[in-house]
Each structure stands twice: as structure tokens, then as C-alpha cells.
Design an enzyme around this catalytic site. Structure first.
Site, PDB file in Angstrom:
ATOM      1  N   ASP A 304       0.848  -1.179   0.000  1.00 14.88           N
ATOM      2  CA  ASP A 304       0.000   0.000   0.000  1.00 14.88           C
ATOM      3  C   ASP A 304       0.891   1.239   0.000  1.00 14.88           C
ATOM      4  O   ASP A 304       2.045   1.183   0.432  1.00 14.88           O
ATOM      5  CB  ASP A 304      -0.890  -0.010   1.243  1.00 14.88           C
ATOM      6  CG  ASP A 304      -1.891   1.121   1.229  1.00 14.88           C
ATOM      7  OD1 ASP A 304      -2.359   1.477   0.137  1.00 14.88           O
ATOM      8  OD2 ASP A 304      -2.192   1.646   2.307  1.00 14.88           O
ATOM      9  N   PHE A 374     -11.222  24.392  10.355  1.00  9.16           N
ATOM     10  CA  PHE A 374     -11.480  23.773   9.053  1.00  9.16           C
ATOM     11  C   PHE A 374     -12.887  23.175   9.037  1.00  9.16           C
ATOM     12  O   PHE A 374     -13.335  22.570  10.004  1.00  9.16           O
ATOM     13  CB  PHE A 374     -10.455  22.671   8.765  1.00  9.16           C
ATOM     14  CG  PHE A 374     -10.724  21.915   7.487  1.00  9.16           C
ATOM     15  CD1 PHE A 374     -10.322  22.437   6.264  1.00  9.16           C
ATOM     16  CD2 PHE A 374     -11.390  20.698   7.508  1.00  9.16           C
ATOM     17  CE1 PHE A 374     -10.581  21.758   5.089  1.00  9.16           C
ATOM     18  CE2 PHE A 374     -11.649  20.011   6.330  1.00  9.16           C
ATOM     19  CZ  PHE A 374     -11.238  20.546   5.117  1.00  9.16           C
TER      20      PHE A 374
END
Length: 690
Positions: A304, A374
Site C-alpha cells: 500500500d 477547518f
């Protein structure tokens, strides 16, 4: 050698010696055909010795032969016992965590307290701070920090939560905070901890295909030399009048033991067990010896990207201001826009500004500034500055390019189209561009990128030297994937990968004759892990992934897959080196024992030297000292090679041809020369003592 000598100072040495005698059980010895022949030979010579003793015809030569034959068997047992000792010590420490405890079970909505041994698969239990988790399970509700040091040896606690890929919990670990509701996923006696203890103790250790093949070869050689020895006895009986007095049972047994490959046979199990032990020391539990062996033959690695090849979080690497803005001024605005961003990316921007320009966030007046966190909706974060009347006079924002573009246009600003080229350039390189604005003006671009782990490119280069192809799989878009793949130096990559694509990729490689290794931690990785030849599941992953893998990495470090392959290669290299040494060793021993037997049979008329005495190129003192020296050397060389079997030969990323040349040059030539020196020295010692 240091590893071996350290064991000499521990009580495990006493246990290994005791086990060496316990392993004299015929059922145990029969598992190793070559050493079983030596074992039977030792029994026959012992019976012969007892017969001579009662007949008052026993000789010191026969006594010494019997003693050293038994030492050969015991040393072989000792090699296997010493290899198992560390694993047993590790298992003993794990058993301390497997104590009887009580569980808080939820039954019909009511909480009851029952012994953990009564838990069944599917039961629901509650664990709060201070509780030891009584069984393997999946967190179905809650989030908590868990101390897994009893299992992994790591002191830092880990997060376990419902949903996602960090929901699996292990029996014997302790909850440190909050509350978890857990569904039991294992029956009594079949928990992950129970299986670890069983696997480490070697109770279920099976011979690997490579080991079985080598055993067949060694057994074939043993049968061949048994036939040769029996034929030799028949030939001598036919040609010599006093053969029974010269070719005795102890001498024939000594001949067989020196001819058959006892050295590698004695160390074969130790090499395999030591390979598993090396994985244990790296906090990797192999569910079978086959997986360790397969790791040595792997020629395709599927990895990965995130957390394996890259650090795992995108980091700020450059401040790119627009024309007319100084880089330091831009960095200061970017830092202000990131002070409220607690993500790794946000923190990296603050750190980069500090490192590049020594900028430090000043304490802000809470009355004159407002933090804007955010938001997934706005895809921006930043800070608003207020005047004395509370009116916003300055708006600093940081976010995705399209979000910032809309933001400044709402404020009446104009987006410079020239930035698009720079944004596209960053995206093509696999990076992420973040725009920073001060009021209605664009200040510049922050370049975020996946940071490749240090040394990973060099490790992939080593893999390539060994003929291993590396493939990166990622959910990123093809442009980003291509950029990361090029920087990391992998051979190939799959972008926008799905679980089905991973599984199909493994099947495709296996159908082409390749052995595939991969790592994973999610339930969606389970099918691919079950299909892979070497499947490393992360301990932090789901129960499905841990069940599907044939190895479990207790540290949950995805890059451990590369270490596992190297350990597998080292295991095969060690076995090859010892086999080469053993065969060369046996060839050299022929020059000691064969001349000794034949020169005794065919003496000259003066009874001192015969025509075959010229075969005695080692100039050994006498036929009896030659035979005894060879059998003593045969026993002692097993002990001398135990450190090599345990530690393994030094790992070097070489091709099969290069490894063969190295084995022949070092272990082949060394194995041929060592007996000449060793047997001659032992012969001189025998001559001096006698």
C-alpha cells in the site's frame, strides 16, 4: 556467536540440556530420518559394548566410539532445543497475561459479571478504564486508548474504536480510558493470545515444502550409504578371513555416521525454528513455518502507498508566493491561516514556516482575533482579525484552490488565472496545492506532498537485485500514483485500486507462476490477504484481516513486510550455506575413515603397511585414532555450527547465481578444509593423551 553465548548464562541452557535427553524418545527421533539412523547406530554399538563387557572383551576404543555416537545424537537434540528456548521464554511471558479474569457481560440488556472462561463467540461485554480485555473481539461502540504492551512490548497506548480498521481488540490488553462495548469473536482457548502461545512454543510447527524436499534428499543419501556399508561388510567377509575382528559393528556404525549428512540433518530443525524466532523478535507472529519459508521465495511484493511507502500524512514542502509577495511574508500569512488547523498537514505548515524563516506564532489577543476551524463544507480554515469595535478588518484563509477562488471572488477580489499552470504542475507531480489568501488577495500556493520514507527507495533497489518485483497499490488518481511510484522507485503501480482489483492482481501474478506477498489491515483487504502466499495482517486491523493473514505484525508497521521477506531469504540462505558446508564436510571425512578401514584389511607381509596405506593423505596416527577422530569431529562440528544456525548467515541482496558462488567459495571450500584441520588436531590430541 554473541546470541549463543548469551544463552549460556541463562537457566534456559539447563532446560535445553534436559530436553536433549527427553528427545531420545524413539518417536521424536523418527521424525528426523538421518539422525534416527545415528540413534539406532548408537543403540547397536551400546548393545555390542555390553556383550563385549560380559564377555570380558571390551576395548577403550569401542567405549569411546559409543560415547561419541551418543554425543552426536544429543548434540543434534541440543541444537533444536536451544533454538526453541527463546520462543518458549517469550511464550512464558505471554502466559502471564492469560490469567483467569472476570468479564462484564451484557445479557438481555442487563450487565452481569461472569468468569472470562465462560464467554462465547458473539457475547457482548463492557470494558472500562483499568479493565483487562478478557477475550478477542470487535469494538461495536465507543472509543478508548488501550495498553497493548503485554502483547507487543510497546509502551505507547493505541486507539481502538468502533467502525473503521482499528476496531479489533486482543485478550490480555488493558483499557486505559473511556468505555468500550465489545463483541467476542473467539471461543475459549482459541483467542489470538492462545494461538500466539501455541505457535511460539512450536506445538503446531510443520515442516515446510523446502524442508521436506531437503529431508527427502538427505534420507535418500542415507539409504544409499547404508546399502554401501552393508555391501562393504559382505565384500570384506568374502575376501578376508578375519573380517569380523577388523570390521566390527562400532566401526561400521562410525562409517555410516561419517558418510551420511548428519551435520545438516542435526541443524535443519534449528534453522527453521530460528527463522520463526527472528520474526518473533521483530514482533511478527507467523501462523506456520510454511509462511516463513514462502517469504524466502517471494518474487512479487504488493504494498500500500499510505503508511507503507509514504509517511502517511501529506507534509508542507514549499511556499510559492505570487509575483510581488516576498516568500517570508507569504510564509507568515500561511502560518496564521494554519494555527487553528490541528491536522498533520496544518501542523506541518507551521513547522515549515518556523524552520525556513524562524517564524513563531505570537500569542494573539483573543478579543481581536477569531479562529476559523477547518470545515468539510467550506474546505477552508484560517483566522479573522477584529478592530476595537469587533468589526472584521482582516480575513486570512487557507484551503483548496477552488474554495479559495470562490472565497476571494465573494470578497470582490480577482483570481489570477496564471496560478492554474502552477497548480496543475504540482498535481502532476503527485502533490496537493493549497491556496492562501489575505482579505481578497491571493498570497501564494503551499505545496503539500506525500513524503517518501527514508531509505525506502534503497530497499526497493535491494529487492530488485534479488529478483523481487514491487507493486504499489493506492486509491489515488493515476497522476499522483505515477509521481509517487517514480519517486519511491517501485517497479509498477495500480491507481484507484479497489478490493476486487487487489484480489485480481494477486491471482494474476500467481497464475503467472509468482509467489506474492502483501500487507493489509482492513476488512476489505481480507480477500486479498487470504489469497496471497505471504499475507501480513496488522495487529491494529480488523479481526477479519487478522484471521485472513498467515502472519500478524504486532507493531502494525506496514513496512515490516520487507523485513519479513529478508528474514525468509536469510532462512533459505542459511539452510543452503549449511547444506553446502555439510556435503563438503562429508567428502573430506571420507579421506580419514575409508583409508583407516582398508589399510587395516590389506596389510603387507611385515604387518605394518599395506598397499592402501597411501590413501592416508592426512597421516593419521593409526586406523583406530583416525576413526575416533572422525566421529569426534562429526559430533563437535554440530555444536560449532549452532550459532550460525541460530543467527543465520549475513543477509545480502544477491541473485541466486551469486548466492551459489558465495556458498561454494565460503561454505563449500571451508567445509572441505575444516575436517582436514579438525580431524588432524583431534588425532594429535588422542596420540598425545594415549
Amino acid at each position: 556467536m554473541q546470541q549463543f553465548s548469551s544463552l549460556l548464562n541463562k537457566k534456559l541452557l539447563k532446560e535445553s540440556i534436559l530436553n536433549s535427553f527427553k528427545m531420545l524418545n524413539p518417536g521424536v527421533q523418527f521424525k528426523n530420518p538421518v539422525m534416527f539412523v545415528t540413534y539406532i547406530g548408537a543403540i547397536l554399538t551400546t548393545i555390542y559394548l555390553l556383550y563385549d563387557f560380559f564377555a570380558v572383551d571390551v576395548t577403550s576404543f569401542d567405549i569411546q566410539l559409543v560415547i561419541w555416537l551418543w554425543f552426536t545424537v544429543l548434540f543434534a537434540n541440543f541444537a533444536e532445543s536451544i533454538a526453541e528456548s527463546k520462543g518458549k521464554a517469550h511464550a512464558a511471558s505471554l502466559k502471564k497475561t492469560a490469567i483467569e479474569s472476570y468479564a462484564r457481560q451484557i445479557s438481555n440488556g442487563v450487565e452481569i459479571k461472569i468468569p472470562s472462561s465462560e464467554l462465547k463467540k458473539g457475547d457482548l461485554i463492557i470494558c472500562e478504564p483499568g479493565d483487562v480485555i478478557p477475550a478477542d473481539g470487535e469494538v461495536i461502540k465507543g472509543i478508548a486508548t488501550v495498553d497493548e504492551s503485554a502483547i507487543t512490548g510497546e509502551s505507547a497506548p493505541v486507539i481502538r474504536e468502533s467502525g473503521g480498521d482499528r476496531s479489533a481488540v486482543t485478550a490480555g490488553t488493558k483499557v486505559l480510558s473511556d468505555k468500550l462495548t465489545i463483541e467476542v469473536t473467539s471461543e475459549v482457548g482459541d483467542s489470538f493470545l492462545d494461538r500466539m502461545i501455541s505457535l511460539i512454543e512450536g506445538a503446531k510447527r510443520q515442516k515446510t515444502p523446502n524442508e521436506l524436499s531437503l529431508n527427502i534428499l538427505l534420507s535418500g543419501l542415507t539409504i544409499l550409504f547404508l546399502i554401501v556399508t552393508i555391501s562393504l561388510k559382505a565384500f570384506v567377509s568374502f575376501t578376508h578371513e578375519f573380517s569380523d575382528k577388523i570390521i566390527t559393528i562400532p566401526i561400521l556404525v562410525a562409517l555410516v555416521v561419517c558418510l551420511i549428512p548428519t551435520t545438516i540433518s542435526a541443524l535443519l530443525s534449528a534453522v527453521g525454528i530460528a527463522g520463526i524466532d527472528r520474526l518473533v523478535r521483530r514482533n511478527v507472529i507467523a501462523k506456520s513455518g510454511r509462511s516463513v519459508e514462502a517469504a524466502g521465495d517471494v518474487d512479487v511484493l504488493i504494498l500500500d502507498k499510505t503508511g507503507t511507502i509514504t509517511i502517511g500524512n501529506r507534509m508542507a514542502t514549499a511556499f510559492l508566493p505570487v509575483i510581488g509577495v516576498l516568500e517570508k511574508d507569504f510564509a507568515e500569512v500561511a502560518q496564521l491561516a494554519s494555527l487553528s488547523d490541528e491536522t498533520p498537514e496544518g501542523r506541518s505548515i507551521v513547522i515549515l514556516a518556523k524552520l525556513e524563516f524562524a517564524l513563531r506564532a505570537q500569542s494573539l489577543d483573543a478579543k481581536n482575533s477569531v479562529v476559523v476551524p477547518f470545515s468539510a463544507k467550506t474546505r477552508m480554515s484560517g483566522m479573522d482579525f477584529l478592530d476595537a469595535e469587533g468589526k472584521v478588518i482582516r480575513i486570512v484563509r487557507k484551503g483548496a484552490s477552488d474554495s479559495i477562488k470562490k472565497h476571494i471572488e465573494l470578497l470582490g477580489g480577482k483570481y489570477p488565472e496564471t496560478l492554474d499552470l502552477a497548480i496543475q504542475s504540482i498535481a502532476k507531480k503527485g502533490g496537493t496545492p493549497l491556496l492562501v489568501s489575505d482579505n481578497k488577495n491571493i498570497m501564494g500556493i503551499i505545496h503539500l506532498k506525500d513524503v517518501i520514507k527514508g531509505g525506502i527507495k534503497e530497499r526497493f533497489r535491494e529487492m530488485r537485485k534479488m529478483g523481487i518485483r514491487t507493486i504499489m497499490v493506492t486509491g489515488d488518481n493515476p497522476l499522483t500514483a505515477a509521481a509517487i511510484a517514480a519517486e519511491a522507485g517501485v517497479d509498477d503501480f495500480i491507481a484507484e485500486a479497489t478490493p476486487e482489483m487487489k484480489l485480481d492482481l494477486i491471482k494474476k501474478e500467481q497464475n503467472s507462476g509468482h509467489l506474492v506477498a502483501m500487507t493489509g489491515d482492513g476488512t476489505n483487504d481480507a480477500p486479498a490477504l487470504a489469497q496471497a502466499d505471504v499475507a501480513v495482517a496488522l495487529n491494529t486491523g480488523t479481526q477479519a484481516s487478522r484471521d485472513a493473514g498467515n502472519m500478524v505484525d504486532l507493531d502494525s508497521n506496514p513496512t515490516k513486510l520487507i523485513d519479513i521477506v529478508q528474514i525468509g531469504k536469510q532462512l533459505l540462505m542459511t539452510r543452503g550455506a549449511l547444506t553446502t558446508f555439510s556435503i563438503a564436510n562429508d567428502v573430506a571425512k571420507y579421506f580419514a575413515i575409508i583409508p583407516a578401514i582398508f589399510s587395516t584389511l590389506y596389510l603387507a607381509e611385515n604387518k605394518t603397511e599395506g598397499p592402501l596405506s597411501h590413501l592416508n593423505i592426512m597421516f593419521l596416527n593409526s586406523p583406530k585414532s583416525a576413526i575416533l577422530s572422525a566421529i569426534i569431529f562429526n559430533a563437535l562440528i554440530i555444536v560449532a555450527l549452532i550459532p550460525l544456525a541460530l543467527k543465520g548467515v549475513k543477509y545480502e541482496p544477491k541473485s541466486a547465481d551469486e548466492l551459489l558462488k558465495t556458498n561454494i567459495c565460503i561454505y563449500g571450500i571451508g567445509g572441505f578444509i575444516a575436517p582436514f584441520i579438525g580431524i588432524k588436531l583431534i588425532d594429535l590430541i588422542i596420540q598425545f593423551v594415549v
